[in-house]
Every structure is written in C-alpha cells, then in structure tokens.
Design a protein around this motif. Sequence first.
Motif, PDB file in Angstrom:
ATOM      1  N   THR A  22      63.595  10.337   8.380  1.00 16.96           N
ATOM      2  CA  THR A  22      63.776   9.383   9.472  1.00 16.96           C
ATOM      3  C   THR A  22      64.677  10.031  10.531  1.00 16.96           C
ATOM      4  O   THR A  22      65.170  11.135  10.351  1.00 16.96           O
ATOM      5  CB  THR A  22      64.464   8.122   8.948  1.00 16.96           C
ATOM      6  OG1 THR A  22      65.626   8.535   8.216  1.00 16.96           O
ATOM      7  CG2 THR A  22      63.557   7.344   8.024  1.00 16.96           C
ATOM      8  N   GLY A  23      64.904   9.310  11.619  1.00 18.10           N
ATOM      9  CA  GLY A  23      65.895   9.774  12.602  1.00 18.10           C
ATOM     10  C   GLY A  23      65.378  10.809  13.584  1.00 18.10           C
ATOM     11  O   GLY A  23      66.157  11.550  14.175  1.00 18.10           O
ATOM     12  N   THR A  24      64.060  10.857  13.785  1.00 23.80           N
ATOM     13  CA  THR A  24      63.522  11.823  14.754  1.00 23.80           C
ATOM     14  C   THR A  24      63.673  11.285  16.171  1.00 23.80           C
ATOM     15  O   THR A  24      63.809  10.091  16.366  1.00 23.80           O
ATOM     16  CB  THR A  24      62.017  12.046  14.513  1.00 23.80           C
ATOM     17  OG1 THR A  24      61.329  10.818  14.760  1.00 23.80           O
ATOM     18  CG2 THR A  24      61.741  12.510  13.112  1.00 23.80           C
ATOM     19  N   PRO A  25      63.600  12.167  17.153  1.00 22.88           N
ATOM     20  CA  PRO A  25      63.750  11.693  18.543  1.00 22.88           C
ATOM     21  C   PRO A  25      62.449  11.176  19.174  1.00 22.88           C
ATOM     22  O   PRO A  25      62.440  10.921  20.365  1.00 22.88           O
ATOM     23  CB  PRO A  25      64.218  12.951  19.292  1.00 22.88           C
ATOM     24  CG  PRO A  25      64.287  14.048  18.294  1.00 22.88           C
ATOM     25  CD  PRO A  25      63.562  13.627  17.080  1.00 22.88           C
ATOM     26  N   MET A  26      61.372  11.023  18.413  1.00 24.84           N
ATOM     27  CA  MET A  26      60.120  10.548  19.021  1.00 24.84           C
ATOM     28  C   MET A  26      60.256   9.101  19.488  1.00 24.84           C
ATOM     29  O   MET A  26      61.022   8.325  18.934  1.00 24.84           O
ATOM     30  CB  MET A  26      58.963  10.624  18.009  1.00 24.84           C
ATOM     31  CG  MET A  26      58.666  12.013  17.534  1.00 24.84           C
ATOM     32  SD  MET A  26      58.390  13.141  18.891  1.00 24.84           S
ATOM     33  CE  MET A  26      59.770  14.224  18.682  1.00 24.84           C
ATOM     34  N   CYS A  27      59.457   8.725  20.482  1.00 27.06           N
ATOM     35  CA  CYS A  27      59.487   7.354  20.999  1.00 27.06           C
ATOM     36  C   CYS A  27      59.188   6.349  19.879  1.00 27.06           C
ATOM     37  O   CYS A  27      58.438   6.656  18.948  1.00 27.06           O
ATOM     38  CB  CYS A  27      58.403   7.137  22.049  1.00 27.06           C
ATOM     39  SG  CYS A  27      58.439   8.253  23.438  1.00 27.06           S
ATOM     40  N   ALA A  28      59.717   5.144  20.026  1.00 26.38           N
ATOM     41  CA  ALA A  28      59.354   4.066  19.111  1.00 26.38           C
ATOM     42  C   ALA A  28      57.860   3.795  19.254  1.00 26.38           C
ATOM     43  O   ALA A  28      57.356   3.682  20.359  1.00 26.38           O
ATOM     44  CB  ALA A  28      60.162   2.818  19.445  1.00 26.38           C
ATOM     45  N   LEU A  33      53.618  10.785  15.793  1.00 25.65           N
ATOM     46  CA  LEU A  33      54.541  10.865  14.665  1.00 25.65           C
ATOM     47  C   LEU A  33      53.937  10.156  13.450  1.00 25.65           C
ATOM     48  O   LEU A  33      54.058  10.631  12.317  1.00 25.65           O
ATOM     49  CB  LEU A  33      55.891  10.223  15.031  1.00 25.65           C
ATOM     50  CG  LEU A  33      56.972  10.393  13.981  1.00 25.65           C
ATOM     51  CD1 LEU A  33      57.351  11.864  13.837  1.00 25.65           C
ATOM     52  CD2 LEU A  33      58.210   9.561  14.309  1.00 25.65           C
ATOM     53  N   CYS A  55      55.966  17.338  22.790  1.00 29.22           N
ATOM     54  CA  CYS A  55      56.884  16.308  22.277  1.00 29.22           C
ATOM     55  C   CYS A  55      57.419  16.683  20.901  1.00 29.22           C
ATOM     56  O   CYS A  55      58.605  16.541  20.617  1.00 29.22           O
ATOM     57  CB  CYS A  55      56.161  14.968  22.135  1.00 29.22           C
ATOM     58  SG  CYS A  55      55.843  14.151  23.696  1.00 29.22           S
ATOM     59  N   LEU A  58      60.608  18.528  19.667  1.00 27.99           N
ATOM     60  CA  LEU A  58      61.919  17.891  19.524  1.00 27.99           C
ATOM     61  C   LEU A  58      62.178  17.395  18.109  1.00 27.99           C
ATOM     62  O   LEU A  58      63.277  16.942  17.800  1.00 27.99           O
ATOM     63  CB  LEU A  58      62.035  16.734  20.514  1.00 27.99           C
ATOM     64  CG  LEU A  58      61.783  17.159  21.965  1.00 27.99           C
ATOM     65  CD1 LEU A  58      61.677  15.951  22.854  1.00 27.99           C
ATOM     66  CD2 LEU A  58      62.891  18.074  22.442  1.00 27.99           C
ATOM     67  N   PHE A  64      69.177  19.332  13.368  1.00 28.21           N
ATOM     68  CA  PHE A  64      68.419  18.265  12.723  1.00 28.21           C
ATOM     69  C   PHE A  64      66.947  18.623  12.564  1.00 28.21           C
ATOM     70  O   PHE A  64      66.329  19.149  13.482  1.00 28.21           O
ATOM     71  CB  PHE A  64      68.538  16.971  13.522  1.00 28.21           C
ATOM     72  CG  PHE A  64      69.954  16.505  13.670  1.00 28.21           C
ATOM     73  CD1 PHE A  64      70.696  16.164  12.548  1.00 28.21           C
ATOM     74  CD2 PHE A  64      70.555  16.435  14.916  1.00 28.21           C
ATOM     75  CE1 PHE A  64      72.019  15.749  12.674  1.00 28.21           C
ATOM     76  CE2 PHE A  64      71.872  16.022  15.053  1.00 28.21           C
ATOM     77  CZ  PHE A  64      72.608  15.679  13.931  1.00 28.21           C
ATOM     78  N   PRO A  66      63.335  16.783  10.445  1.00 29.80           N
ATOM     79  CA  PRO A  66      62.830  15.801   9.488  1.00 29.80           C
ATOM     80  C   PRO A  66      62.046  16.483   8.353  1.00 29.80           C
ATOM     81  O   PRO A  66      61.597  15.812   7.430  1.00 29.80           O
ATOM     82  CB  PRO A  66      61.889  14.945  10.335  1.00 29.80           C
ATOM     83  CG  PRO A  66      61.368  15.888  11.366  1.00 29.80           C
ATOM     84  CD  PRO A  66      62.468  16.886  11.634  1.00 29.80           C
TER      85      PRO A  66
END
Lengths: 306, 299
Positions: A22-28, A33, A55, A58, A64, A66
């Motif tokens: 969890t905790g990736t910078p991808m958009c909600a 993802l 994308c 990142l 960091f 995942p």
Amino acid sequence: MNETKTAFKRMKDLPSTHLLGTGTPMCAGCGGLQAIHEIYDILGEKTVFVNAAGCMTLLSVYPFTPFRGSWLYTSMGSAPAGAQGVRDALDILIQKKRIDSRENLNVVVLTGDGAANGIGMSATSGAIERDLDFIYICYDNEGYGNTGQQYSSATPHAARTATSKGPRGFPGYKKDLFSIWASHKPTYVATVVGAEPVDLARKVEKSKKMKGPRMLIALSPCPTGWDFNPMEAVEIGKLAVRTGVWPLKEYADGKVVHTKIPGRRPPVEEYLKLQGRYAHLFRPDRNETLLREIQARVDAYWDGVE
Amino acid sequence: MKTASRILGTALFLEGFEVQDAPRYGAERRGAPIFAYVRASREPINERGIIRQPHLIIVADETLVPVPAAGVLSGITKITTLLVHSFESPETWQERLNTPARILVLPAADTVEEREDIPFVGTACAGAAARLVGEISREFLIEAIHHELAHLSPDIVQKNTEKAMEAYDLMASHEGYIKEDGDFSGGAYEKPDWVDLPFEEARRSAPAIHAAATSVEVKTGLWRTMRPVIDFEHCNRCWWVCSTFCPDSAIELGEDGFPEIDYDHCKGCMICVAQCPAHAIEAVAEHKPKAHAAEGVES
Ligand SMILES: Cc1ncc(C[n+]2csc(CCOP(=O)(O)OP(=O)(O)O)c2C)c(N)n1
Ligand code: SF4
Ligand SMILES: [Mg+2]
C-alpha cells in the motif's frame, strides 16, 4: 480459453492477501494500479520490473517501493533493452553457478501506452526478434498520463486530451498494439482489464508458465486523464468490455482467441458518457456523426470476429 | 489550489500589481497535497522561489495541518494570517496550534456529504484571500475568475463565482489584513538551514532498497476526504470483490471471513462502495464521528 488447468474459475479463487504494498503515489481510483496489483499477485514476488518513464515510475521512488523485489528504471524508449540486460545477467549468473537456479526471476517490462506504442516500439520489436524471455505489461491509459494526458498513439478517436481540445477531440485512431505484437509471432499476447479479474488472472497464470516474449495489454481507466469520478473506475472497465470497445482476447500458437465475447452489446455511448473526455460528444449538442462513427467501428470489429 | 492561486494572481495583476503565481507539486499523482504561491508587489519583484515567510497561508484541506510532510505551517510568524477551511472555530485552531499567527476560519459547509461542493473550495479560498488583501475589487475578482475558468461551462463558472463572492463577503470585517511591507533585498536573505551532504562514491550514494514493500510507510490514508465504512450486518463476506478491485491493496481478508479496510492507506476512491454487491459499504465524510467509529477512534 483452456478452462481445464486454471486455478481461477471464479472470483472467489482470487488471492485474499496482496503482494503489492500500500502507500503508492498513484491517484485514487487508478485503473492501472488496479491491474498491476492483480497481475503482481499472480506473477509472484520473484519478479524484477524494468520500467520506462510514466506514471508507474513513481511507484518506486527511493526509499519507497511497493514491490518485494528489484526495480530498474530506464529511459522511456529502452525498457525492453534494459530487460535484455537483466535477463542476460541472470542467465550468466545461473550458468556460472554464482546464483542458484531457484533464484531465477521473471523479467517484466512495465510501461505505459505512450512508451509501448510510440518511442519504445523499436526496442520492443528488437527484443521480440531476439526471442527475449520476458513479459511486457503495458498499462494503457490512452495518453501520456504522467505529463498531463497529452495524446499518445493509443488515444482513441474523438477523446479530448491536453493536446486535442477541439470540438472533435483527438483526430487520429488508436494504434492496434495487440496486432503489432501478434505480427511478430511472439509466444503470447493478451488484452486484459482490472475490472475483469478472473480473465486477467487466467491470462497471467498462463503466460507465466511460458517462455519467450509475452505481452499483457491492460486497459487502465484513468480518473485523472479521462475525467471521471474515481468511484466509477471499475464500472467503466466493465463497460469497455460489455460495449465491445475493449475486446478481451489472446494470441498464442499463431491463433487469436476471444476470451469473452459480449452477448448483446449495449451502445458504446454507455461507456463514453461516463467520461469527461467525451463530454463534447454529448454537450451542448449530441455529435451524432462522431457517435455513429465510433459505434460503427466497434460493430465492424465484432463483425470480423467469428 | 493551483487555479485559486491563478485567480488571485490575475486579480492582483488587474489591479496593477506585479505578480508571480506558481504551483508546487511533489511527484505524486492526483489526491496528494499541492501548494501554490502568490507573490504581489507594486514594485518589480526580484525575489524568486518558494515563499519562506508568508503573510497569508490558506489551508483548503484542514486534514493537512497535522501532517509534518505537508508542512503547511512552515514559515509561519506573527506577520502571518492563517486561514483554514474548516469545520472548527478559530479558537479551536488557536488552541491546537498555539501559534503567533492570526487565525481565521473559512467555514466548511456541513452539508458537504457528497463530493459535489469540493471542487469549489479553491475559488472560495481565492475569494477570501482577495478580501483579506483588501486591494481587490469585486469586479476584478469576477473578471479573474472568468479569465481563469474560461474553459469551463458557464454554469460551472457561475457556481464558482458565487462561491468566491460568498467567501469574499464573509471576510468583509477582516478586509486589508494582509499588507504589503518592506522590500526584500538580497542583503536580507537568510540562508535556509539545510544540511550539506558530502559527495560520495556511487557505490555508497546510489539508492538501493533492501526491504520489501517499504511504501507502507507512506500513509496515503491522509488523502481521503470520504471514508468507506463497511456495515458488517449487511456484508456478505464476498471479500474477493472489494479486495480485488481496491487498486491500493488496502482491503484484505480479515477475521471471520470479513473484509478489512486499511484506513492508513485507503485513498478514498470509493470503488468498493460502488462495487459491493450487497451495498454494505457506505461513504462517510471524514470529519463525521461515524467515520472515526469505524476505526474505533474517539472523534
Ligand atoms: C524520451 C522522453 N521523452 C519525454 C519524457 C517525458 N515523459 C515522462 S512520462 C511521459 C508520458 C508517458 O506516457 P505513457 O507511457 O503512456 O505512461 P503514463 O504517463 O500514461 O503512465 C513523458 C512524455 C521522457 N521521460 N523521456
Ligand atoms: S494519471 Fe491516471 S494512470 Fe496515472 S496514476 Fe493517475 S489515474 Fe493512474
Ligand atoms: Mg499512458
């Protein structure tokens, strides 16, 4: 598809815990993802990713990640060449007994549609020609998502992008990456979407057991670039399949097989109207010409499928 | 906030100021914190870069205040006015933050159950800021909004204008709080207290991560404005639906066969709410006690 040997008969058979952190910078609500998390669960942790700018670059930004294994970032056009280097290095290390063959890894290229259809194409073609043993995952959000959704060669006709804002949207047509791959006669090519996870799981399971160049093209509904409520990401993915916009199929042994043939296809506009990038087709007036053209192209595709 | 900064910048420009406005993003995608700066002066501006000692800080999302990484309070001094878009009172914030800054609140509508009003927060902030600066007329504020939102449909522009003007009127008694002051010459520049890192050979300085899934250290749960809450009375225990569709791996199979949501990382996309076959997942605004009850936290 060969139903007999799959571990994934229904959704219940899908993994209940997940490998991707969890905790990736991808958009909600990122459909890309979603596909990657579903694919990674089945590929397993013995996977090394070779990525090209987009994308998903990142995902792994120091310190960091995942992932549970290594990640190599290459320039936008050269991920398949990077994969060749990693594959060769692993083969040599195993051959020289510097690592045990049980430490072997799946070499996986992960790029967007921009890299896969455009600047990365010649490196890809070369890698398939050399029969490189790798899996290519292309998450297809139909544009240059990371830089603000400019058009890519995977952008569909009439979609608004940052570089096609006119009343008719993008004037070009989506490149047929599946057929370009298939024409190289690689081991395997498949289209998938995170919203159809059982179909996706079977294809990953199947391709994982093979050797040689393999491709998974994942349609990736992108709330940011396609302009829709993140909540609708799965609905949009399902509609892409049901309306016939995104045919689920695979290529192996020289044959193309459709893995899910939609029965009665709802009109394509059911899919289009949920997305702001097509809003100009409906408001202020319906653009019947464009809507009919888009529908006709989908119908023509399915007319050609036995 | 980027648009808010542009509206404020354009309005100041129309009033004859020299203006800089610029957004600052991290590498993250939509939903992550974003900053935007506006610098204005009657004189030519020679200063560049981020604003280290702001006269005005506007926080559109109050949940960012306690997040150290967001750093919304950095550079705050007694010359600063802090305007928080919030459900709480200025007194509560004063007590919480114990800062020398003057604190104002732009009240958040309690009826924002849906996301629908959230897109207008930016223009409301711009409207409030315009009044606090005290040098921006109604006409130029409206002109700036129309200029910056020209690509949107007339009804959306209208709604934005209304929200901005509401905020503009609300700040009437604080008009002119934000004052222009002395020029910043090069001589007054203070070097930031950063740490100089020595140049090391690549083998030592090249980043390598020797641990799995370190991204769990990043609490993306802070992005959320709405929280999915499972009603276990109605949950069918078909965890494979929500757990598979959650893009963030934030739902896993928990005890007794029920799905469990990891609120430290759930970004609030609400795909689970849309896909739950039993409609057993509800979207609850983050600030509601019901949202906290789901985590067993006192609100
Ligand atoms: C050679 C090169 N040109 C341009 C860029 C800038 N760039 C970074 S990401 C990106 C978009 C890539 O699009 P795609 O492959 O579809 O991935 P997405 O961003 O959609 O995930 C571009 C153009 C780059 N990194 N390298
Ligand atoms: S821009 Fe689209 S593809 Fe990129 S992270 Fe956001 S949702 Fe995913
Ligand atoms: Mg893309």
